[in-house]
Write a protein that holds these residues in place. Structure first.
Motif, mmCIF file in Angstrom:
data_model
loop_
_atom_site.group_PDB
_atom_site.id
_atom_site.type_symbol
_atom_site.label_atom_id
_atom_site.label_comp_id
_atom_site.label_asym_id
_atom_site.label_seq_id
_atom_site.Cartn_x
_atom_site.Cartn_y
_atom_site.Cartn_z
ATOM 1 N N LEU A 268 0.823 -1.152 0.082
ATOM 2 C CA LEU A 268 0.121 -0.021 0.070
ATOM 3 C C LEU A 268 0.869 1.244 -0.171
ATOM 4 O O LEU A 268 0.579 2.243 -0.614
ATOM 5 C CB LEU A 268 -0.988 0.075 1.269
ATOM 6 N N GLN A 269 1.839 1.139 0.830
ATOM 7 C CA GLN A 269 2.910 2.467 0.616
ATOM 8 C C GLN A 269 3.598 2.511 -0.517
ATOM 9 O O GLN A 269 3.737 3.708 -1.133
ATOM 10 C CB GLN A 269 3.935 2.055 1.677
ATOM 11 N N LEU A 270 3.829 1.549 -1.380
ATOM 12 C CA LEU A 270 4.519 1.259 -2.575
ATOM 13 C C LEU A 270 3.432 2.182 -3.490
ATOM 14 O O LEU A 270 3.889 2.573 -4.437
ATOM 15 C CB LEU A 270 4.844 0.017 -2.914
ATOM 16 N N LEU A 271 2.265 1.742 -3.433
ATOM 17 C CA LEU A 271 1.370 2.258 -4.105
ATOM 18 C C LEU A 271 1.130 3.789 -4.487
ATOM 19 O O LEU A 271 0.696 4.583 -5.244
ATOM 20 C CB LEU A 271 -0.124 1.781 -4.055
ATOM 21 N N ASP A 272 1.547 4.403 -3.401
ATOM 22 C CA ASP A 272 1.639 5.882 -3.536
ATOM 23 C C ASP A 272 0.153 6.428 -3.475
ATOM 24 O O ASP A 272 0.101 7.159 -4.578
ATOM 25 C CB ASP A 272 2.524 6.365 -4.258
#
Lengths: 275, 155, 384
Positions: free
Chosen positions: B143-147
């Motif tokens: 989820l963090q990676l999805l920005d």
């Protein structure tokens, strides 16, 4: 003669407050006639001459006589033009449209707000309403996630809410340097930690669709029934009044049956690709 | 004075654990206190011990020359700090720094791994608790990676 | 009483009587629009008299095909529907909603003041009447009204023509929208070319009855009614395509991931022809047309289509990037979600989307295929 629903009313810019490097809140007053008082969760269509129109949720107080406040991130042509306006300049406003956060249904319940990024803007009128009528609600919590510390909206107001001793305010960011002393991690990580009682809590969730999907998942994992969860949907929209057909989400029009929708209404299509 | 075994069994992470296994884990455990800014561990060091936070906040950080220190995530009371002790080569891949006064239970990795090897029941009980934690962390990282907040403007 | 609820009455008009009808409408201030042949198809346009109608012409329609042909009876209405539906006269393809001017910092918004012309539509088929009734619900049945549509709609006089020669693409009977007009018209005509050339004219409103009374006519005899019934029966017998009635809504709404969507998408060009020829599709976009001096603009509404890439655009990208999703949206909306939204199907069985699809995709086939595969699966699991 029926009123032409596409016709805006001229509003004058009173102030533009820069919330973050790319987001600002414009405060507007009607030049002549005013739109009806928006309820928490409703949106308006803002029109910039020569650029176009965009649906923007109302982020201001549901207070009599207060200016109409709307928070925009400068991502599209319309929002970019609006946040560059100077006090005294005019734009067109029509509305308010759409459904309302369940501040009435939540009466007598605990309230859990979950905001992601700019999603705090449409939630702010509901938060303000709940805090202004604090005695009617049980536990009140706000979980707020943003990309980085510099993207946090309404810092002063968050600080003020935090000083109230009967409101739980948790802020987390996706990425930060060591200078940030708050939580780092996604907003869904805050849900199990918030210690909500799922049977007596109404959750109002607003943010990007992916963030809402994961939040709903985490709420359900915590035992919250679908009927207690409300989300705010976003779809392409040109008219705001159910005539242009663009904002359809399954059998619903987001402008009419949304933007705020109870999750059980949309659960069957919420995770369907490209619906 | 509270027994280590009692402390282990009281942790939400070990909820429902067989007291006998709790006793085994307590045998590998010891109490720690960290002052603010103290490091629980550094990147590259041997992951000889993992921590169960009883109180306080810990930041997982990455340092790179010429760049400000990046915080990967924060962990809080009730959380586990560190998973690298589970898999070879048993080296930490970030720093863990106390942000507040921290009280933690440290579990000796070699000791616990040994007990898991000896008793598959203990190993399975640990696996059942660590696997969901790892999956949750992985999902959060996704989820963090999805920005997701990057360019959205909900109506 | 007739099915329209209006007392069953009828007169017979000769060809001169039909001309007198057009003249009387013009004399009452109506611009009269009727079927005219242009660009190799029968569309709609201004008519001054019966000489402008496509006499002795018919259409041959198949999936992906529309051709005009001659017929030997000289019928004026011996064809089904062409690509241009009457929709364009009520819900304009392009329309200025208002103009805006800026003087100093001040904005002023001006809606167009031009009142809509009184318009008579002559030759409206039963499916088209159903389509107009559907757009009435869409545009003026809710809290907010499409005022441009409503203003025009209030000034429309509808002369229906019952179909005598439906196309192979027609399937109105399975939707109960034809081939014979039942309601929603001021006057309904049945063209009688059984060795004579006359029209049985039925009033469907007070103004229709008044107008008919004014025209040279003779009262309809039992034989005339029987002749009109024969036309309707002949038409009904020629209609073979059909939409499944049972389980269609549920099948579409409950199976958004049905593999058949992918199969249709492999053929669909996402060209939006189907939505352009559809008499009920109503989706639009709005653009700003700026004045050269930068101080004024017009807000202009245009037909749009759920097959267009930017139709579902939200900041950063389109929600429906794949043809599969767009076809699913179109068909599910038209045949299923429309019921929830407006209490009716969005399809009237005119068959235009079948004929004008360059890939020859037939929605009756696609819908049937999905319904059948789902009921077959249900049977296989013993829950049929």
């Amino acid at each position: 003669m029926t009123v032409n629903p596409y016709l805006p009313l001229p509003y004058r810019v009173i102030a533009v407050r820069q919330d973050t490097p790319d987001t600002a809140t414009v405060e507007l007053r009607p030049v002549g006639a005013a739109i009806p008082e928006p309820a928490p969760g409703q949106f308006t269509m803002l029109y910039m001459l020569g650029v176009g129109e965009a649906p923007i949720s109302v982020s201001g107080a549901p207070i009599e006589g207060a200016p109409l406040a709307q928070t925009l991130r400068g991502v599209g042509a319309v929002s970019k033009a609006i946040i560059r306006l100077q006090p005294g300049e005019e734009l067109g406003v029509r509305g308010p449209y759409g459904t309302i956060w369940p501040v009435a249904e939540a009466d007598g319940h605990d309230v859990l707000f979950i905001a992601g990024g700019l999603g705090l803007a449409p939630l702010r009128p509901a938060v303000r309403h709940v805090l202004a009528n604090r005695e009617r609600y049980g536990r009140v919590s706000l979980l707020y996630g943003t990309r980085s510390p510099q993207d946090i909206l309404y810092r002063d107001e968050l600080a003020m809410w935090r000083r109230m001793l009967d409101v739980q305010i948790e802020v987390t960011v996706d990425r930060a340097h060591r200078s940030w002393h708050g939580a780092v991690g996604v907003v869904t990580e805050l849900i199990p930690r918030a210690g909500v009682d799922p049977s007596r809590t109404i959750a109002m969730v607003c943010g990007p669709e992916i963030m809402m999907r994961f939040s709903v998942q985490a709420l359900q994992a915590a035992g919250m029934p679908c009927e207690h969860i409300y989300v705010s949907m976003e779809r392409s929209m040109k008219c705001g009044v159910g005539l242009c057909g663009r904002c359809q989400f399954g059998p619903d029009f987001v402008c009419k049956q949304g933007a705020v929708m109870r999750y059980d209404r949309i659960a069957h299509i919420f995770t369907v690709r490209e619906i | 004075m509270e027994s280590l075994e009692g402390i282990v069994l009281a942790q939400p992470f070990f909820a429902g654990l067989d007291p006998a296994i709790g006793a085994l884990i307590a045998g590998c455990a010891r109490n720690h206190r960290f002052d603010p800014d103290a490091y629980l561990f550094h990147e590259g060091e041997e992951a000889s011990e993992f921590f169960l936070l009883r109180e306080g906040d810990v930041a997982l950080e990455i340092q790179a020359a010429g760049r400000p220190t990046l915080v990967l995530g924060t962990v809080h009371a009730g959380d586990i700090v560190g998973a690298s002790w589970l898999i070879p080569p048993y080296r930490w891949n970030s720093d863990a720094r106390a942000r507040t006064p921290v009280r933690a239970l440290g579990i000796d990795a070699a000791c616990l791994r040994g007990k898991c090897e000896d008793d598959p029941r203990t190993g399975y009980a640990m696996m059942k608790r660590f696997a969901p934690l790892l999956v949750r962390r992985l999902q959060a990282a996704h989820l963090q990676l999805l920005d997701v907040y990057g360019r959205s403007d909900p109506a | 009483m007739s099915a329209s609820g209006f007392p069953k009455a009828g007169v017979v008009l000769s060809l001169d009587g039909l001309q007198a009808l057009i003249d009387a409408l013009a004399a009452r201030g109506y611009q009269v629009l009727g079927p005219v042949e242009h660009d190799g198809a029968i569309g709609t346009g201004h008519i001054a008299g019966i000489a402008d109608l496509p006499a002795g012409r018919t259409d041959r329609q198949e999936a992906g095909s529309y051709r005009l042909d001659d017929r030997d009876d000289g019928a004026l209405f011996g064809y089904a529907v062409g690509p241009g539906s009457w929709k364009r006269h009520l819900h304009r393809p392009i329309e200025t909603l208002f103009k805006v001017r800026r003087v100093g910092d001040e904005l002023s918004f001006e809606p167009p003041r031009e009142p809509p012309a009184r318009t008579a539509l002559l030759g409206v088929r039963s499916c088209e009447l159903a389509a107009i009734a559907i757009q009435d619900r869409v545009f003026q049945g809710g809290r907010y009204v499409n005022t441009e549509y409503a203003a025009r709609r209030a000034n429309i006089f509808l002369v229906a023509v019952n179909c005598g020669d439906p196309a192979s693409t027609c399937f109105c009977s399975s939707l109960n929208t034809g081939p014979r007009a039942r309601r929603g018209y001021d006057i309904a005509l049945t063209e009688l070319v059984d060795g004579r050339h006359e029209f049985l004219a039925e009033p469907g409103s007070d103004s229709g009855a008044a107008l008919l009374a004014y025209l040279p006519n003779r009262p309809a005899t039992e034989a005339d009614w029987q002749a009109a019934d024969a036309v309707a029966a002949h038409a009904a017998a020629q209609i073979h395509r059909r939409l499944p009635a049972e389980g269609l809504k549920e099948a579409l709404q409950q199976h958004p991931e049905h593999p058949h969507w992918e199969e249709v998408a492999a053929r669909c060009l996402a060209c939006a022809n189907c939505t352009n020829v559809c008499p009920t599709c109503f989706c639009t976009t709005i653009d700003d047309h700026s004045d050269l001096d930068g101080h004024g603009a017009a807000r202009v509404r245009r037909w749009d289509s759920c097959f267009n890439g930017d139709f579902s655009y939200v900041h950063g990208g389109a929600v429906r990037t794949q043809t599969r999703s767009r076809y699913r949206q179109w068909l599910t909306h038209k045949l299923a979600n429309w019921w929830d939204q407006f209490g009716t199907s969005g399809c009237v069985g005119c068959g235009r989307c079948i004929a004008w699809c360059p890939a020859g995709i037939d929605l009756t086939v696609e819908a049937t295929s999905i319904v059948d595969s789902i009921s077959a699966e249900a049977k296989a699991h013993g829950v049929a």
